[in-house]
Scaffold this motif. Sequence first.
Motif, PDB file in Angstrom:
ATOM      1  N   ARG A  16     -29.555  -3.652  31.511  1.00 48.01           N
ATOM      2  CA  ARG A  16     -30.738  -2.770  31.480  1.00 48.01           C
ATOM      3  C   ARG A  16     -31.395  -2.815  30.112  1.00 48.01           C
ATOM      4  O   ARG A  16     -32.597  -2.652  29.973  1.00 48.01           O
ATOM      5  CB  ARG A  16     -30.333  -1.323  31.824  1.00 48.01           C
ATOM      6  CG  ARG A  16     -30.207  -1.078  33.325  1.00 48.01           C
ATOM      7  CD  ARG A  16     -30.109   0.404  33.616  1.00 48.01           C
ATOM      8  NE  ARG A  16     -28.929   1.017  33.038  1.00 48.01           N
ATOM      9  CZ  ARG A  16     -27.747   1.128  33.653  1.00 48.01           C
ATOM     10  NH1 ARG A  16     -27.620   0.690  34.884  1.00 48.01           N
ATOM     11  NH2 ARG A  16     -26.730   1.689  33.048  1.00 48.01           N
ATOM     12  N   GLU A  73     -19.896  -1.013  34.682  1.00 45.85           N
ATOM     13  CA  GLU A  73     -21.010  -0.101  34.351  1.00 45.85           C
ATOM     14  C   GLU A  73     -21.571  -0.450  32.968  1.00 45.85           C
ATOM     15  O   GLU A  73     -22.776  -0.388  32.738  1.00 45.85           O
ATOM     16  CB  GLU A  73     -20.551   1.360  34.391  1.00 45.85           C
ATOM     17  CG  GLU A  73     -20.311   1.897  35.785  1.00 45.85           C
ATOM     18  CD  GLU A  73     -21.582   2.008  36.641  1.00 45.85           C
ATOM     19  OE1 GLU A  73     -22.700   2.039  36.088  1.00 45.85           O
ATOM     20  OE2 GLU A  73     -21.452   2.040  37.879  1.00 45.85           O
ATOM     21  N   HIS A  74     -20.678  -0.799  32.055  1.00 47.77           N
ATOM     22  CA  HIS A  74     -21.133  -1.179  30.715  1.00 47.77           C
ATOM     23  C   HIS A  74     -21.958  -2.469  30.778  1.00 47.77           C
ATOM     24  O   HIS A  74     -22.993  -2.586  30.104  1.00 47.77           O
ATOM     25  CB  HIS A  74     -19.918  -1.351  29.800  1.00 47.77           C
ATOM     26  CG  HIS A  74     -20.273  -1.626  28.374  1.00 47.77           C
ATOM     27  ND1 HIS A  74     -21.122  -0.816  27.635  1.00 47.77           N
ATOM     28  CD2 HIS A  74     -19.921  -2.637  27.531  1.00 47.77           C
ATOM     29  CE1 HIS A  74     -21.262  -1.313  26.415  1.00 47.77           C
ATOM     30  NE2 HIS A  74     -20.554  -2.421  26.333  1.00 47.77           N
ATOM     31  N   GLU A 132     -25.337  -1.647  31.990  1.00 44.98           N
ATOM     32  CA  GLU A 132     -26.109  -1.015  30.919  1.00 44.98           C
ATOM     33  C   GLU A 132     -26.648  -2.071  29.941  1.00 44.98           C
ATOM     34  O   GLU A 132     -27.809  -2.011  29.524  1.00 44.98           O
ATOM     35  CB  GLU A 132     -25.233   0.013  30.178  1.00 44.98           C
ATOM     36  CG  GLU A 132     -25.859   0.684  28.966  1.00 44.98           C
ATOM     37  CD  GLU A 132     -27.178   1.402  29.282  1.00 44.98           C
ATOM     38  OE1 GLU A 132     -27.355   1.838  30.431  1.00 44.98           O
ATOM     39  OE2 GLU A 132     -28.038   1.491  28.365  1.00 44.98           O
TER      40      GLU A 132
END
Length: 386
Positions: free
Chosen positions: A226, A219-220, A223
């Motif tokens: 993104r 997930e990091h 991110e």
Amino acid sequence: MDDRAALHIFVLTLQCNQGCTYCQASSRDKHAESCTMSKEVLKRSVEFMFQSPAHVLTMEFQGGEPSLHPELVRYGIEVAENLRKQQSRDIRYVLCTNCVDVNDDLLSLCKEFNVLISTSLDGPEWLHNRNRGKADSYQKVVAGIKKAREVLGNNAVSALQTTSVMALDHPIGIVDEYVRMGFHDMFLRALNPYGLAANNDDWSQYTDRFVEFYKKAFEHILELNRQGISFVEDFATIILRKILTPFDSGFVDLQSPAGIVNSVLVYNYDGNVYTSDEGRMLAEHGDYTFCLGNVFDQYEDIVYGPKVQQLAQVWSAETLAGCFDCAWRPYCGADPVRNHSTQGDVYGFRPSSLLCRKNKTIITYLVSLIIERYDEVMPIFKNWLQ
Ligand code: SF4
């Protein structure tokens, strides 16, 4: 075309200059000279490799720590270069090193023969040093990576991360360390229950904690992407390539038929030939199930011999109970060595297999990301697959 066994791993020595808490290579003290390959065995091993029909060969130097014996690295490459020219084959060289002792001579050898460096970095300084059992290991590795990049270029140096029990609580810090060090990708890698690593904690608990670690780190990484930082997670990319494209990355651990023998052969310092590095590690602890013979035997007797014929009955996920009707089978693989080492039988039993649990959970997670967060993740995944 018979393209089997493209990856050939040469365990030049078991000697090592580190003392990693999770060592999977069954390394020995750097003075254990009896565990080092002779030139005679090395020459014969290279000749053995060239009997493999794969057009493009990968010759990987491993240990222990192979940089402790640069003379063997050079000799192995010289023998291989002679044969390569005679047979018009392609070959690439990889040196797996902890980068602690990379010196100018070794790097100029790497430069001369386009040798790629594969090193290992466990995360931030405190974690890396505690895993390695040395107070200055991180400093030396970082200096070694910098030096290797200066001589060989950034793309010639990659690093592997291994998730020790201590690392499980630090997914963000570990990813950030890779970004800070200028890497553009990382392979979030679980410990394997081989070698000294087998003495570590409860594997069932470790597996569940690793999956949680993986998701948080992943997930990091999403991110970061993104935010415009292009950074790839390699394990996911191997699976996503299978899901989203008609191609396969050839990753040995996720293949059916299994990668053992079909994609990889291992030559130990004593000349014994193994199905895979994991099979070789079991032998260091007295279990010779995956020893196929010796480099002084005939090639055909080893790669088409009775042991391989037996293994061939259990190396296809398509024929294994639990796998053959599993929705994730096209993205997963078979691993008789892991089945044997963790369940005492090469066939294995999927409901209690921790490798199955880990693969199933991570593949399910990736597929659910594609279904539930399509617009957010697909541009990132497409970028990774280019
Ligand atoms: S997830 Fe488990 S059952 Fe499914 S193919 Fe992989 S190992 Fe077999």
